[in-house]
Design an enzyme around this catalytic site. Structure first.
Site, PDB file in Angstrom:
ATOM      1  N   HIS B 123       0.855  -1.187   0.000  1.00 22.31           N
ATOM      2  CA  HIS B 123       0.000   0.000   0.000  1.00 22.31           C
ATOM      3  C   HIS B 123       0.897   1.244   0.000  1.00 22.31           C
ATOM      4  O   HIS B 123       2.010   1.208   0.518  1.00 22.31           O
ATOM      5  CB  HIS B 123      -0.847  -0.046   1.277  1.00 22.31           C
ATOM      6  CG  HIS B 123      -1.899   1.000   1.361  1.00 22.31           C
ATOM      7  ND1 HIS B 123      -1.615   2.294   1.704  1.00 22.31           N
ATOM      8  CD2 HIS B 123      -3.232   0.946   1.142  1.00 22.31           C
ATOM      9  CE1 HIS B 123      -2.743   2.992   1.707  1.00 22.31           C
ATOM     10  NE2 HIS B 123      -3.730   2.195   1.367  1.00 22.31           N
ATOM     11  N   ASP B 200       3.043  -4.340   8.207  1.00 16.85           N
ATOM     12  CA  ASP B 200       1.815  -3.578   8.015  1.00 16.85           C
ATOM     13  C   ASP B 200       0.641  -4.526   8.267  1.00 16.85           C
ATOM     14  O   ASP B 200       0.395  -5.441   7.495  1.00 16.85           O
ATOM     15  CB  ASP B 200       1.798  -3.017   6.584  1.00 16.85           C
ATOM     16  CG  ASP B 200       0.463  -2.363   6.214  1.00 16.85           C
ATOM     17  OD1 ASP B 200      -0.477  -2.384   7.032  1.00 16.85           O
ATOM     18  OD2 ASP B 200       0.374  -1.843   5.090  1.00 16.85           O
ATOM     19  N   GLN B 203      -4.538  -4.861   7.031  1.00 13.69           N
ATOM     20  CA  GLN B 203      -5.511  -5.795   6.468  1.00 13.69           C
ATOM     21  C   GLN B 203      -5.513  -7.154   7.164  1.00 13.69           C
ATOM     22  O   GLN B 203      -6.356  -7.993   6.870  1.00 13.69           O
ATOM     23  CB  GLN B 203      -5.233  -6.023   4.965  1.00 13.69           C
ATOM     24  CG  GLN B 203      -5.361  -4.769   4.112  1.00 13.69           C
ATOM     25  CD  GLN B 203      -6.771  -4.170   4.132  1.00 13.69           C
ATOM     26  OE1 GLN B 203      -7.736  -4.809   4.552  1.00 13.69           O
ATOM     27  NE2 GLN B 203      -6.886  -2.940   3.677  1.00 13.69           N
ATOM     28  N   LYS B 226     -10.547  -0.246  10.853  1.00 12.74           N
ATOM     29  CA  LYS B 226     -10.701  -1.440  10.011  1.00 12.74           C
ATOM     30  C   LYS B 226     -11.090  -2.661  10.848  1.00 12.74           C
ATOM     31  O   LYS B 226     -11.412  -3.714  10.320  1.00 12.74           O
ATOM     32  CB  LYS B 226      -9.411  -1.719   9.243  1.00 12.74           C
ATOM     33  CG  LYS B 226      -9.153  -0.720   8.103  1.00 12.74           C
ATOM     34  CD  LYS B 226      -8.029  -1.229   7.226  1.00 12.74           C
ATOM     35  CE  LYS B 226      -7.365  -0.232   6.319  1.00 12.74           C
ATOM     36  NZ  LYS B 226      -8.145   0.661   5.549  1.00 12.74           N
ATOM     37  N   CYS B 364      -0.202   0.257  -8.630  1.00  9.89           N
ATOM     38  CA  CYS B 364       1.075   0.797  -9.097  1.00  9.89           C
ATOM     39  C   CYS B 364       1.525   0.041 -10.337  1.00  9.89           C
ATOM     40  O   CYS B 364       1.184  -1.105 -10.567  1.00  9.89           O
ATOM     41  CB  CYS B 364       2.115   0.734  -7.989  1.00  9.89           C
ATOM     42  SG  CYS B 364       2.660  -0.907  -7.616  1.00  9.89           S
TER      43      CYS B 364
END
Lengths: 149, 409
Positions: B123, B200, B203, B226, B364
């Site tokens: 991300h 990270d 999620q 989240k 990306c």
């Protein structure tokens, strides 16, 4: 019959300008054009508008980039619509187009094919898409990018 | 027994009165944010209505109560990820947490010749802060190649890591493809090379049980919103000695012990040294309630249920000839699709016109060319309250997904 009375025709017009946008290319003599990149902050649309202006008349208008159906076809139709017109005429057309988008009074005859986007208000998240090209054009011609509401 | 209908009753957004374009709301954008159960909303309100005071050194009962709650929630978070209380820093969310590690640890310790390893599936919040570290220190950034499916494998970490690697920053579950990587093995490899693993968890935390001791990651970031908590509150976990070795990137009230006119400052110990300024106290109250809420259901149960939902959805969507599924075998609750010949954003608008909330997005350049071969995709992401019936609605709608201009007529 008016275009706006015929949903099937409206669809066809949108899809034609999406599948085969004749104004979607970087102009050959790009140095003669003013350009602006319109990169939407709220969705994927990312286009550059090219405008060639002489003696207050838009001689040519093109665009290029990545965009959804609504953005691509509305910008392609806009290019057709403004070619050969004076800045004053374009200002009037743009004003009516934005009025339509924001559900205000507008003159359908003035905006011609662009009337196919009259339902955009039903999908509020796509208003940006239907106005990205127009805002770019206004920024180039009139030095303003603020959306009419 | 997982009773999804009972669970749905806890969420005001799912009380059946909320419509989207005149249709019952089908919310499948949980990777972006989640709805909040009533207990979370009430906890936030409790702060504003019953216990409104600032934390840190209040001389009255009300302020003391707030301090106690902040402390309790910190403890809850620590237990939730199996950390120590002192290792839990409150931030505004994952982005701030990663930025804190990048500026406070990365900029402080890295130099020219050092390397940061990322993947092409990260991300933006796990890429751009590291770009800044590169700019400020002259270190280099390289990418661990993904496999054919778009997965990060231990094998590829081993192939890429080297003696110059100081930081490996990866998502436990990636936000586009939803693959779960083997953090435990990757952490071992990182530590063999003397690198730290910055994870990270945006999620992963809402969907799988996470135990930082077992994984042995060095930092972990996640967002409250989240995991059914409020927006504007998040967590940075760091091993205590690493937190001690990290500079705060904000200074001010609440993070210093004392200072003088000559500019001498002694900062507090972690986590307080990172928490300058008034914290998002209502957010902390809500986060505590959110953790209680998922704990009550059980993270294992949630993971199992979401996988079951995902398998059900994939097996149905697979039968649609007009659909491309990009991540059939992912472990996270994310399905990434396109309807053939329809631009993702147009498809998302069409689904919106039928009451279904999903996200379209571009990716990306690298991942797009190597794996997806498309400019943009539609992301469907599940939460603990989604149902098979909602997937049926999605399926029926996608069946006619080619008629996307219906949204406008």
């Amino acid at each position: 019959m008016r275009i706006s009375d015929n949903p099937l025709l409206m669809r066809e017009i949108i899809m034609d300008h999406y599948n085969d946008p004749i104004n979607k290319k970087v102009p050959e003599n790009v140095s003669e054009y003013k350009q602006i990149r319109m990169d939407s902050t709220s969705c994927i649309d990312d286009i550059t508008i090219y405008v060639k202006e002489k003696n207050n008349v838009v001689e040519d208008c093109k665009f290029d980039g990545v965009a959804c159906t609504i953005c691509t076809s509305s910008t392609d139709i806009m290019c057709d619509l403004v070619k050969g017109k004076t800045k004053d005429e374009i200002e009037e057309i743009a004003h009516n187009y934005f009025n339509m988008i924001y559900e205000k009074e507008y003159d359908e005859d003035l905006i011609e094919e662009a009337v196919v986007f009259k339902n955009t208000y039903k999908q509020a998240s796509r208003i940006k898409c239907a106005t990205l090209g127009w805002n770019g054009l206004k920024a180039i011609l009139f030095g303003e990018e603020n959306e009419e509401k | 027994m997982y009773d999804v209908n009972k669970i749905r009753k806890d969420f005001p957004m799912l009380d059946g009165t909320k419509l989207n374009q005149g249709h019952p709301l089908v919310y499948l954008d949980n990777a972006a944010t989640t709805f909040k159960p009533k207990c979370v909303i009430e906890a936030c309100n409790r702060y504003y209505e019953e216990e409104c005071a600032n934390s840190h050194r209040g001389d009255y009962d009300l302020a003391y109560k707030v301090d106690v709650t902040v402390d309790e929630v910190r403890n809850k978070v620590a237990k939730f990820i199996n950390a120590k209380k002192e290792e839990v820093v409150f931030t505004s969310g994952t982005s701030m947490s990663i930025n804190l590690v990048a500026s406070g640890y990365g900029v402080k310790h890295l130099k020219k010749g050092d390397e940061i390893l990322l993947t092409e599936a990260e991300h933006a919040s796990n890429v751009l802060p590291w770009f800044k570290v590169k700019e400020m220190t002259g270190c280099s950034i390289n990418y661990i190649p993904l496999d054919k499916e778009g997965r990060l494998t231990v094998e590829n970490v081993k192939k890429t890591i080297n003696k110059n690697t100081k930081i490996v920053a990866i998502a436990q579950i990636t936000n586009v493809l939803g693959y779960l990587c083997d953090v435990k093995e990757i952490a071992k490899v990182c530590h063999e090379y003397g690198a730290i693993l910055v994870l990270d968890g945006a999620q992963s935390i809402p969907h799988v049980p996470v135990d930082v001791k077992d994984l042995d990651c060095d930092f972990l970031s996640f967002s409250g919103h989240k995991i059914y908590g409020p927006t504007g509150i998040g967590v940075l976990y760091g091993k205590f000695e690493l937190l001690q070795d990290t500079d705060p990137f904000m200074s001010g009230g609440g993070n210093n012990a004392r200072f003088d006119m000559c500019g001498n400052v002694s900062f507090l110990q972690p986590p307080a040294k990172f928490e300058a300024g008034t914290l998002n106290l209502a957010g902390i109250y809500g986060l505590g309630a959110a953790i209680d809420y998922v704990n009550k259901i059980g993270m294992e149960e949630i993971h199992k249920y979401e996988l079951e939902l995902r398998n059900y959805a994939v097996s149905k969507l697979k039968t649609l000839q007009n659909l491309i599924i990009y991540n059939e075998f992912a472990e996270g609750g994310i399905i990434t699709i396109n309807v053939k010949d329809v631009f993702a954003q147009d498809e998302a608008s069409y689904l919106n016109s039928k009451g279904i909330c999903v996200r379209s997005g571009e990716h990306c350049a690298k991942i797009l060319h190597d794996f997806l071969k498309t400019m943009a995709t539609v992301r469907i992401s599940f939460g603990l309250y989604n149902t098979k019936e909602e997937i049926d609605v999605l399926y029926e709608t996608l069946k006619n997904g080619g008629d996307f201009l219906d949204a406008y007529f």
